[in-house]
Design a protein around this motif. Structure first.
Motif, PDB file in Angstrom:
ATOM      1  N   SER A   1       1.156  -1.060  -0.287  1.00 34.23           N
ATOM      2  CA  SER A   1       0.094  -0.386   0.208  1.00 34.23           C
ATOM      3  C   SER A   1       1.002   1.423  -0.115  1.00 34.23           C
ATOM      4  CB  SER A   1      -0.556  -0.173   1.082  1.00 34.23           C
ATOM      5  OG  SER A   1      -1.903  -1.669   1.155  1.00 34.23           O
ATOM      6  N   PRO A   2       0.232   2.384  -0.867  1.00 39.76           N
ATOM      7  CA  PRO A   2       1.158   3.764  -0.674  1.00 39.76           C
ATOM      8  C   PRO A   2       1.155   4.181   0.615  1.00 39.76           C
ATOM      9  CG  PRO A   2      -0.487   3.989  -2.033  1.00 39.76           C
ATOM     10  CD  PRO A   2      -0.798   2.202  -1.275  1.00 39.76           C
ATOM     11  N   ALA A   3       2.371   4.804   1.215  1.00 47.06           N
ATOM     12  CA  ALA A   3       2.569   5.678   2.546  1.00 47.06           C
ATOM     13  C   ALA A   3       2.861   6.722   2.230  1.00 47.06           C
ATOM     14  CB  ALA A   3       3.409   4.825   3.635  1.00 47.06           C
ATOM     15  N   PHE A   4       2.343   7.750   2.570  1.00 46.73           N
ATOM     16  CA  PHE A   4       2.016   9.263   2.838  1.00 46.73           C
ATOM     17  C   PHE A   4       2.828   9.930   4.556  1.00 46.73           C
ATOM     18  CE2 PHE A   4      -0.889   7.559  -0.315  1.00 46.73           C
ATOM     19  CZ  PHE A   4      -0.220   7.916  -1.484  1.00 46.73           C
ATOM     20  N   GLY A   5       3.544  11.030   4.137  1.00 48.20           N
ATOM     21  CA  GLY A   5       3.446  11.896   5.284  1.00 48.20           C
ATOM     22  C   GLY A   5       4.854  11.134   5.899  1.00 48.20           C
ATOM     23  N   THR A   6       5.581  10.652   5.536  1.00 51.02           N
ATOM     24  CA  THR A   6       6.604   9.152   5.816  1.00 51.02           C
ATOM     25  C   THR A   6       7.264  10.193   5.085  1.00 51.02           C
ATOM     26  OG1 THR A   6       7.159   8.514   3.695  1.00 51.02           O
ATOM     27  CG2 THR A   6       6.252   7.295   5.425  1.00 51.02           C
ATOM     28  N   PRO A   7       8.721  10.221   6.027  1.00 52.92           N
ATOM     29  CA  PRO A   7      10.643  10.983   6.553  1.00 52.92           C
ATOM     30  C   PRO A   7      10.913  10.627   5.358  1.00 52.92           C
ATOM     31  CG  PRO A   7      10.186   9.399   8.512  1.00 52.92           C
ATOM     32  CD  PRO A   7       8.986   8.682   7.702  1.00 52.92           C
ATOM     33  N   GLU A   8      10.004   9.229   4.209  1.00 45.74           N
ATOM     34  CA  GLU A   8      10.849   9.441   2.647  1.00 45.74           C
ATOM     35  C   GLU A   8      10.435   9.738   1.936  1.00 45.74           C
ATOM     36  OE1 GLU A   8      11.711   6.041   5.251  1.00 45.74           O
ATOM     37  OE2 GLU A   8       9.945   6.896   4.372  1.00 45.74           O
ATOM     38  N   TYR A   9       9.002  10.835   2.173  1.00 44.45           N
ATOM     39  CA  TYR A   9       7.751  11.471   1.331  1.00 44.45           C
ATOM     40  C   TYR A   9       8.571  13.261   1.281  1.00 44.45           C
ATOM     41  CZ  TYR A   9       4.173  13.691  -0.205  1.00 44.45           C
ATOM     42  OH  TYR A   9       3.284  15.230  -1.092  1.00 44.45           O
ATOM     43  N   MET A  10       9.247  13.626   2.752  1.00 43.71           N
ATOM     44  CA  MET A  10       9.212  14.362   3.516  1.00 43.71           C
ATOM     45  C   MET A  10      10.543  15.101   2.678  1.00 43.71           C
ATOM     46  SD  MET A  10       8.510  14.042   7.015  1.00 43.71           S
ATOM     47  CE  MET A  10       9.117  15.796   7.970  1.00 43.71           C
ATOM     48  N   ARG A  11      11.842  14.098   2.491  1.00 46.85           N
ATOM     49  CA  ARG A  11      13.182  14.608   1.653  1.00 46.85           C
ATOM     50  C   ARG A  11      12.951  13.990   0.855  1.00 46.85           C
ATOM     51  NH1 ARG A  11      16.433  17.261   4.510  1.00 46.85           N
ATOM     52  NH2 ARG A  11      17.165  16.162   5.949  1.00 46.85           N
ATOM     53  N   ALA A  12      12.078  13.711  -0.002  1.00 42.78           N
ATOM     54  CA  ALA A  12      11.111  13.429  -1.629  1.00 42.78           C
ATOM     55  C   ALA A  12      10.767  14.758  -1.877  1.00 42.78           C
ATOM     56  CB  ALA A  12      10.427  12.569  -2.057  1.00 42.78           C
ATOM     57  N   MET A  13      10.166  14.955  -1.562  1.00 44.63           N
ATOM     58  CA  MET A  13       9.150  16.664  -1.472  1.00 44.63           C
ATOM     59  C   MET A  13      10.986  18.029  -1.930  1.00 44.63           C
ATOM     60  SD  MET A  13       6.375  16.119  -2.663  1.00 44.63           S
ATOM     61  CE  MET A  13       7.447  14.449  -3.211  1.00 44.63           C
ATOM     62  N   GLN A  14      11.254  17.698  -0.980  1.00 46.52           N
ATOM     63  CA  GLN A  14      12.159  18.801  -0.833  1.00 46.52           C
ATOM     64  C   GLN A  14      13.364  18.742  -1.918  1.00 46.52           C
ATOM     65  OE1 GLN A  14      14.021  17.783   3.207  1.00 46.52           O
ATOM     66  NE2 GLN A  14      12.328  19.260   4.516  1.00 46.52           N
ATOM     67  N   ILE A  15      13.440  17.599  -2.132  1.00 46.06           N
ATOM     68  CA  ILE A  15      14.534  17.104  -3.191  1.00 46.06           C
ATOM     69  C   ILE A  15      13.600  17.577  -3.944  1.00 46.06           C
ATOM     70  CG2 ILE A  15      16.472  15.691  -4.749  1.00 46.06           C
ATOM     71  CD1 ILE A  15      16.403  13.828  -1.835  1.00 46.06           C
ATOM     72  N   SER A  16      12.561  17.425  -4.597  1.00 44.01           N
ATOM     73  CA  SER A  16      12.044  17.503  -5.674  1.00 44.01           C
ATOM     74  C   SER A  16      11.533  19.465  -6.419  1.00 44.01           C
ATOM     75  CB  SER A  16      11.020  16.709  -5.919  1.00 44.01           C
ATOM     76  OG  SER A  16      10.444  15.461  -6.085  1.00 44.01           O
ATOM     77  N   GLY A  17      11.408  19.879  -4.634  1.00 41.92           N
ATOM     78  CA  GLY A  17      11.788  21.528  -4.944  1.00 41.92           C
ATOM     79  C   GLY A  17      12.831  22.206  -5.108  1.00 41.92           C
ATOM     80  N   GLN A  18      13.876  21.760  -4.806  1.00 41.37           N
ATOM     81  CA  GLN A  18      15.735  21.507  -5.313  1.00 41.37           C
ATOM     82  C   GLN A  18      16.067  21.982  -6.894  1.00 41.37           C
ATOM     83  OE1 GLN A  18      18.546  19.563  -2.917  1.00 41.37           O
ATOM     84  NE2 GLN A  18      20.375  21.013  -3.161  1.00 41.37           N
ATOM     85  N   MET A  19      15.302  20.660  -6.886  1.00 41.67           N
ATOM     86  CA  MET A  19      15.327  20.188  -8.839  1.00 41.67           C
ATOM     87  C   MET A  19      14.540  21.369  -9.768  1.00 41.67           C
ATOM     88  SD  MET A  19      18.274  17.935  -8.471  1.00 41.67           S
ATOM     89  CE  MET A  19      17.977  17.885 -10.155  1.00 41.67           C
TER      90      MET A  19
END
Length: 517
Positions: free
Chosen positions: A320-338
């Motif tokens: 099942s998909p998981a959201f609001g996880t530590p992984e999601y948080m870092r993925a979002m910040q890296i996405s913003g940087q890119m």
């Protein structure tokens, strides 16, 4: 054609604000969050270059499948390499970067009410209502299949909250309307129950063309005026891994030709539709997004586009998909940087995987909001109301999320530093043996000194019990009911309403959008 006068619109918004405050809904004024802090950049310069190079290698050496013959032919003529299957497209990195550079780094979208214009990019954030769940729920009625009444009520909430800047789709799918004509009734409701920026689904030519025509009519625009600037938008998802499918591409190309913005948001779940490593998932996400950005810039150079990010992880025990996880948080910040590296506005989401608007929903949503806001996200989908991994819209969660959004907006106010704020004279007046409750400095400022919540209950335990001992979930339920009782629809000229109704009747008579049932 007659149009709503701006003065009349502003007076109406003032009345809405006064009514909301009378109901206990202490709102900030309508507007957008403007970032005051630096973004969190998890990668150093070398890391950014490595992620970029990896995404370019995917585009050059592996390619992206375009399951749309028209899109393939456009890319072939542009010099891209078409594989033997006629669908795999490989791209030159220099061409990708030249195409990406054509897109604006920020732009405005103007709905039928110009006072609700919003900007995507330029250090601002826009928050959107939950979109596309098939179910709705509340504390009394429980979980149920999406229907038009709930759909309309959720639109009323989206109109009532100043912190909601746009509608990113249907806040719940009104499944009791047949799919062939659903989009006509749903867009009519969007245009008459709200006056904010709206979205059209890229689910076949009829739905997209009808949506653009209804938005044009709703704003009282000529075709030339409609195409002169962004008035609405669509969001497309790649079919990860490494595919863009026919209807999404078709809708995106139709909007691009008419200068309407397109968000390209790959849904890359690490460990399922993308590599199990977060950085690897972001690499795939970037490749899928930039391939579509390049296509749309080839169709209409300079058309507004947004780089979307929906990289999270799966529960490896259940899939099942998981959201609001530590992984999601870092993925979002890296996405913003890119996204900043590519000079594009960026879309993220407020997501959680909880099955009810409980503590898990709140902490996962707060994690999501922190990650996208600390990464300086410009377009925040599903900002209010999302539960159950996007399968349900919760009325109470709308209220809870809007409280959190408002607090983030308040937090992002500029910090003022002057003699009054430094308060040295007040400190001198009170000295070591007094208190600040009664001093003039406090008396001059106490009414507006601190954030005033509409959902939090700060009474002590005894006062809380005496008032009914309501949980935040229960308070949110009563507040959303009160908002619906006090709701007034935004004004729309009757000539425009009649033209919309005539268009709908004609399209319904023609059968609406083709379906196989």
């Amino acid at each position: 054609m007659a149009r709503t006068r701006p003065g009349r619109t502003n007076r109406r918004q003032n009345r809405e604000q006064a009514a909301a405050e009378a109901a206990g809904l202490h709102q900030l004024p309508w507007g957008q969050l403007t970032y005051v802090d630096r973004p969190i950049d998890p990668l150093d310069e070398e890391g950014v270059q490595k992620v970029h190079d990896a995404a370019m290698r995917v585009l050059e050496d592996i390619g992206i499948e375009f399951l749309n013959d028209e899109a393939v032919e456009i890319l072939r003529k542009a010099g891209c390499t078409v594989g033997s299957n006629g669908q795999n497209i490989r791209f030159d990195r220099d061409w990708i970067m030249a195409q990406t550079a054509k897109a604006p780094s920020s732009f405005t979208i103007t709905p039928r009410n110009p006072a609700r214009e919003i900007e995507w990019g330029n250090g601002k954030a826009a928050f959107g209502m939950v979109a596309s769940p098939p179910n709705s729920m509340d504390l009394v009625g429980g979980r149920r299949v999406g229907n038009r009444k709930d759909y309309q009520d959720l639109l009323r909430l989206s109109q009532s909250f100043n912190c909601i800047n746009f509608n990113g789709g249907y806040p719940v799918e009104p499944i009791d309307i047949h799919a062939s004509i659903r989009h006509l009734d749903a867009i009519y409701d969007l245009l008459t129950l709200t006056d904010k920026v709206l979205h059209a689904y890229s689910l076949g030519p009829e739905r997209v063309e009808d949506a653009m025509e209804m938005v044009r009519i709703g704003a009282g625009l000529t075709h030339e005026e409609f195409e002169a600037k962004p008035r609405m938008f669509t969001n497309i998802n790649s079919s990860s891994p490494l595919k863009h499918d026919w209807p999404m591409l078709d809708g995106a190309m139709r909007l691009a030709r008419r200068n309407q913005p397109v968000i390209i948001a790959p849904f890359t779940l690490a460990g399922a539709m993308a590599p199990v490593t977060i950085v690897g998932s972001v690499v795939q996400q970037i490749a899928e997004a930039l391939a579509a950005v390049a296509l749309l810039q080839e169709i209409r150079p300079g058309v507004p586009v947004v780089m979307g990010a929906f990289t999270s992880n799966v529960d490896m025990k259940s899939g099942s998909p998981a959201f609001g996880t530590p992984e999601y948080m870092r993925a979002m910040q890296i996405s913003g940087q890119m996204a900043r590296f590519y000079g594009l506005p960026w879309r993220g989401s407020n997501a959680n995987a909880s099955n009810a608007p409980d503590g898990q929903a709140v902490w996962e949503s707060q994690n999501s909001l922190f990650s996208v806001l600390s990464g300086h996200c410009n377009v925040i989908f599903h900002a209010a109301g999302w539960v159950e991994g996007g399968l349900s819209a919760s009325f109470e969660k709308v209220v809870i999320d809007c409280e959190m959004i408002q607090q983030w907006m308040y937090y992002n106010r500029p910090v003022k530093v002057d003699e009054g704020e430094l308060a040295v004279d007040a400190i001198r007046e009170v000295g070591p043996n007094g208190h600040f409750f009664g001093c003039q400095h406090t008396q001059d400022r106490y009414r507006d000194a601190f954030y005033n919540p509409f959902l939090s209950d700060w009474r002590n335990f005894e006062a809380w019990v005496e008032a009914g001992a309501q949980s935040s979930h229960e308070r949110a339920h009563h507040l959303y009911k009160q908002i619906l009782r006090d709701y007034e629809a935004p004004p729309i000229d009757e000539a425009i309403r009649e033209e919309l109704q005539a268009f709908m009747a004609k399209r319904k008579e023609e059968g609406g959008a083709k379906t196989d049932f």
